[in-house]
Design a protein around this motif. Sequence first.
Motif, mmCIF file in Angstrom:
data_model
loop_
_atom_site.group_PDB
_atom_site.id
_atom_site.type_symbol
_atom_site.label_atom_id
_atom_site.label_comp_id
_atom_site.label_asym_id
_atom_site.label_seq_id
_atom_site.Cartn_x
_atom_site.Cartn_y
_atom_site.Cartn_z
ATOM 1 N N MET A 1 0.826 -1.200 0.000
ATOM 2 C CA MET A 1 0.000 0.000 0.000
ATOM 3 C C MET A 1 0.864 1.256 0.000
ATOM 4 N N LEU A 2 1.934 1.217 0.800
ATOM 5 C CA LEU A 2 2.838 2.360 0.855
ATOM 6 C C LEU A 2 3.531 2.577 -0.496
ATOM 7 N N LYS A 3 3.882 1.454 -1.160
ATOM 8 C CA LYS A 3 4.496 1.570 -2.476
ATOM 9 C C LYS A 3 3.520 2.215 -3.470
ATOM 10 N N LYS A 4 2.240 1.751 -3.401
ATOM 11 C CA LYS A 4 1.226 2.327 -4.302
ATOM 12 C C LYS A 4 1.038 3.816 -4.017
ATOM 13 N N LYS A 5 0.965 4.153 -2.725
ATOM 14 C CA LYS A 5 0.818 5.569 -2.355
ATOM 15 C C LYS A 5 2.036 6.378 -2.803
ATOM 16 N N ASN A 6 3.210 5.762 -2.660
ATOM 17 C CA ASN A 6 4.436 6.451 -3.077
ATOM 18 C C ASN A 6 4.433 6.698 -4.589
ATOM 19 N N GLU A 7 3.998 5.666 -5.362
ATOM 20 C CA GLU A 7 3.903 5.841 -6.814
ATOM 21 C C GLU A 7 2.871 6.903 -7.170
ATOM 22 N N GLU A 8 1.749 6.901 -6.442
ATOM 23 C CA GLU A 8 0.716 7.910 -6.685
ATOM 24 C C GLU A 8 1.234 9.305 -6.364
ATOM 25 N N LEU A 9 1.984 9.396 -5.250
ATOM 26 C CA LEU A 9 2.577 10.687 -4.882
ATOM 27 C C LEU A 9 3.578 11.146 -5.945
#
Length: 281
Positions: free
Chosen positions: A62-70
């Motif tokens: 989830m953090l990776k996805k959020k990081n990619e989204e950011l």
Amino acid sequence: MKVENKATQQAPDTNDKKSSCNKSFPSLATCWGILLLIMVLRFYFSTVLEKRIANLTQETQMLKKKNEELRRNQTNLILQIHNLTRDCTLLEKQLAENQELKKKNEELETEKKNLTEIIQQMTTPWIELNVSRAQWSIDAYCPKENSNRKCNACQAGWLYFESSCYAVNNVKPAEWKTWEEARENCRGKSSDLAVVVNEEEKKNVSEKSWKYDGNKGYWIGLRVEDGIWKWLDGRNLTDSSWINQPPSDGHCAISVQDEGFKSVSCDEKNPWICNRKALSV
């Protein structure tokens, strides 16, 4: 006695073994209990750790996805900032151009105002000049005779023939002019060198080409252009019997009494005949 002693000796050994076994059993049970507890704790902690690891793995994803989204949002923001910077630069440029256009518009408005004032200042003299010209035309074409006006097709000094007015300039030889000078003189009289349209006009011009003080003839509005005889109104001379074929450019026509038209150098000096449209009366 000896037998009894053996029996007596064996009995205590057996009892000692039983006593030892009885003493070691609780220890063994305790060991098994501890081992079982360790196994239970190991299973428990293993299950908890696996679940925790799974949760951490999920949180990491989830953090990776959020990081990619950011990162995508950051890229979009950078692009938006770039576009805004570009738009801001364009707006500043347009604003500067608008300021320049506004300045030019103000200058044009000032110039317009100045020109309007000049036109207003010139209007009155112009009207007065037109009135003077109109009065001059009236006096020239409609002179007063005994308080009455009689209008003529041509003003005084001009000869009328077939809706045209002719001015024969019989000047002294010292005042004779080249073809170009003669034409300039006619233009100053709101006319031009005489142009002939038909045989009747040719005859009229020839008759008015009086010989005076030995002059050879009068300039008319006919000259050679590109090897062709042309009238000043743009027409080509179609009747070759009126004048000999043009030798070369630089030759103009004179009208000689009773001899028709002749070709001479345009730089010669001769008297001339002016022609303009007659007034309809």
